[in-house]
Design an enzyme around this catalytic site. Structure first.
Site, PDB file in Angstrom:
ATOM      1  N   THR A   1       4.787   3.674  -1.175  1.00  0.00           N
ATOM      2  CA  THR A   1       6.205   3.611  -0.780  1.00  0.00           C
ATOM      3  C   THR A   1       7.044   2.861  -1.812  1.00  0.00           C
ATOM      4  O   THR A   1       8.269   2.857  -1.738  1.00  0.00           O
ATOM      5  CB  THR A   1       6.368   2.944   0.599  1.00  0.00           C
ATOM      6  OG1 THR A   1       5.548   1.777   0.625  1.00  0.00           O
ATOM      7  CG2 THR A   1       5.968   3.860   1.713  1.00  0.00           C
TER       8      THR A   1
ATOM      9  N   ASP B   1      -6.914  -2.458   4.480  1.00  0.00           N
ATOM     10  CA  ASP B   1      -6.125  -1.667   3.532  1.00  0.00           C
ATOM     11  C   ASP B   1      -6.593  -1.944   2.107  1.00  0.00           C
ATOM     12  O   ASP B   1      -5.960  -2.701   1.372  1.00  0.00           O
ATOM     13  CB  ASP B   1      -4.648  -2.061   3.723  1.00  0.00           C
ATOM     14  CG  ASP B   1      -3.709  -1.364   2.763  1.00  0.00           C
ATOM     15  OD1 ASP B   1      -4.059  -0.298   2.229  1.00  0.00           O
ATOM     16  OD2 ASP B   1      -2.594  -1.901   2.551  1.00  0.00           O
TER      17      ASP B   1
ATOM     18  N   LYS C   1      -3.107  -6.056   9.455  1.00  0.00           N
ATOM     19  CA  LYS C   1      -3.588  -5.396   8.236  1.00  0.00           C
ATOM     20  C   LYS C   1      -4.079  -6.435   7.240  1.00  0.00           C
ATOM     21  O   LYS C   1      -3.361  -7.382   6.929  1.00  0.00           O
ATOM     22  CB  LYS C   1      -2.463  -4.570   7.613  1.00  0.00           C
ATOM     23  CG  LYS C   1      -2.899  -3.833   6.343  1.00  0.00           C
ATOM     24  CD  LYS C   1      -1.826  -2.892   5.856  1.00  0.00           C
ATOM     25  CE  LYS C   1      -0.841  -3.516   4.912  1.00  0.00           C
ATOM     26  NZ  LYS C   1      -1.397  -3.947   3.627  1.00  0.00           N
TER      27      LYS C   1
ATOM     28  N   LYS D   1      -7.480   0.696  -0.006  1.00  0.00           N
ATOM     29  CA  LYS D   1      -7.076   1.869  -0.808  1.00  0.00           C
ATOM     30  C   LYS D   1      -8.136   2.239  -1.838  1.00  0.00           C
ATOM     31  O   LYS D   1      -7.873   2.230  -3.043  1.00  0.00           O
ATOM     32  CB  LYS D   1      -5.747   1.596  -1.513  1.00  0.00           C
ATOM     33  CG  LYS D   1      -4.586   1.255  -0.602  1.00  0.00           C
ATOM     34  CD  LYS D   1      -3.286   1.176  -1.398  1.00  0.00           C
ATOM     35  CE  LYS D   1      -2.099   0.783  -0.567  1.00  0.00           C
ATOM     36  NZ  LYS D   1      -2.063  -0.619  -0.152  1.00  0.00           N
TER      37      LYS D   1
ATOM     38  N   ASP E   1     -12.326   5.902  -6.349  1.00  0.00           N
ATOM     39  CA  ASP E   1     -13.395   5.848  -7.346  1.00  0.00           C
ATOM     40  C   ASP E   1     -14.155   7.164  -7.260  1.00  0.00           C
ATOM     41  O   ASP E   1     -13.701   8.077  -6.569  1.00  0.00           O
ATOM     42  CB  ASP E   1     -14.309   4.630  -7.051  1.00  0.00           C
ATOM     43  CG  ASP E   1     -14.996   4.096  -8.309  1.00  0.00           C
ATOM     44  OD1 ASP E   1     -15.476   4.921  -9.120  1.00  0.00           O
ATOM     45  OD2 ASP E   1     -15.062   2.872  -8.462  1.00  0.00           O
TER      46      ASP E   1
HETATM   47  O1  C5P Z   1       6.104  -6.839   3.267  1.00  0.00           O
HETATM   48  P1  C5P Z   1       6.093  -5.354   3.484  1.00  0.00           P
HETATM   49  O2  C5P Z   1       6.539  -4.947   4.869  1.00  0.00           O
HETATM   50  O3  C5P Z   1       6.783  -4.601   2.370  1.00  0.00           O
HETATM   51  O4  C5P Z   1       4.524  -4.998   3.401  1.00  0.00           O
HETATM   52  C1  C5P Z   1       4.080  -3.667   3.396  1.00  0.00           C
HETATM   53  C2  C5P Z   1       2.596  -3.669   3.341  1.00  0.00           C
HETATM   54  O5  C5P Z   1       2.154  -2.311   3.346  1.00  0.00           O
HETATM   55  C3  C5P Z   1       1.996  -4.314   2.099  1.00  0.00           C
HETATM   56  O6  C5P Z   1       0.794  -4.943   2.500  1.00  0.00           O
HETATM   57  C4  C5P Z   1       1.696  -3.137   1.178  1.00  0.00           C
HETATM   58  O7  C5P Z   1       0.583  -3.374   0.359  1.00  0.00           O
HETATM   59  C5  C5P Z   1       1.371  -2.034   2.191  1.00  0.00           C
HETATM   60  N1  C5P Z   1       1.565  -0.654   1.725  1.00  0.00           N
HETATM   61  C6  C5P Z   1       2.779  -0.200   1.236  1.00  0.00           C
HETATM   62  N2  C5P Z   1       2.895   1.094   0.820  1.00  0.00           N
HETATM   63  C7  C5P Z   1       1.854   1.926   0.918  1.00  0.00           C
HETATM   64  C8  C5P Z   1       0.635   1.485   1.417  1.00  0.00           C
HETATM   65  C9  C5P Z   1       0.533   0.168   1.844  1.00  0.00           C
HETATM   66  O8  C5P Z   1       3.731  -0.960   1.192  1.00  0.00           O
HETATM   67  N3  C5P Z   1       2.020   3.208   0.566  1.00  0.00           N
END
Ligand code: C5P
Length: 235
Positions: free
Chosen positions: A121, A58, A31, A60, A63
């Site tokens: 999340t 990713d 990602k 996101k 706009d």
């Molecule tokens: O380090 P970690 O496992 O927390 O990384 C999670 C990844 O998923 C990060 O790149 C974060 O930006 C992404 N993400 C997230 N929650 C979301 C969408 C994407 O944590 N809802």
């Protein structure tokens, strides 16, 4: 698109990325998020793709529909496998994103899967209610966004593991549930609030997991990745 655990390459520069990737001698699903893309631009996507890895870009997007449509057209040309928008941008915006993606995909190539972020999340129910003024439970807000995403014709959502099963029940098994917030037992939770282990994610209905710091921050990232794969594949 394969269903390997997606490694979040949350690094500040391409140098760090390739230093990390050189430890692995197999094609991965990675990602690329805002941190890296804002520093290195589209070239980082091309270079990682050249190494044979599948890419979830990713960014996101959120706009007005026309802007998102044009931006998606550009991203489609990079040959990524999975991209996303914020469902909060609305149905029309998501439809625009899909149109842009289709328009930018070269004839004969497969269009990238398009998913929408429901609630991050890192967001708690209290935060969502107080700051976004959404007068629902977090679960109901996520389910609402998932249904809106499905109506717009997208392939799935980003959600926490805790909502994955309910989304599959409502939107169907084929509707992707991509879940970040994955941690190993006893691992640091960092800023994530709604977390699960890889095997917990599988059991609770995730289609794809995104794992960042549990792998990238490990003393031995290859061993950590292997452990995540084993738990994810075990059932
Ligand atoms: O380090 P970690 O496992 O927390 O990384 C999670 C990844 O998923 C990060 O790149 C974060 O930006 C992404 N993400 C997230 N929650 C979301 C969408 C994407 O944590 N809802």
């Amino acid at each position: 698109m394969n269903n390997k655990p997606i490694i979040a390459l949350d690094f500040p520069s391409d140098k760090d990325v390739f230093q990390f990737l050189q430890h692995f001698n197999e094609p991965l699903f990675v990602k690329i998020g805002m941190e890296l893309y804002m520093q290195e631009g589209p070239d980082i996507v091309r270079k990682v793709k050249e190494q044979g890895h599948d890419i979830f870009l990713d960014l996101k997007l959120h706009d007005i529909p026309n802007t998102v449509k044009s931006a998606m057209k550009g991203l489609a040309r990079l040959g990524v496998d999975l991209v996303n928008v914020h469902a909060a941008g609305g149905k029309q915006m998501m439809e625009g994103a899909l149109e842009g993606l289709e328009a930018g995909t070269a004839a004969g190539n497969q269009r990238a899967a398009l998913i929408a972020v429901t609630q991050l999340t890192s967001t708690t129910e209290e935060q969502m209610q107080a700051e976004q003024k959404i007068n629902l439970s977090l679960q109901d807000s996520v389910l609402h966004y998932a249904q809106l995403t499905k109506q717009a014709g997208l392939n799935g959502v980003v959600c926490s593991v805790h909502e994955a099963r309910a989304i599959a029940d409502i939107c169907g098994e084929d509707f992707l549930r991509v879940t970040p917030g994955i941690r190993m037992l006893g691992g640091d939770t960092h800023d994530q609030k709604r977390i699960a282990t890889p095997d917990g994610a599988r059991q609770d209905g995730s289609s794809l997991i995104v794992v960042g710091r549990a792998i990238t921050g490990a003393a031995d990232p290859v061993a950590a990745y292997k452990e995540v794969c084993e738990l994810w594949e075990e059932k």
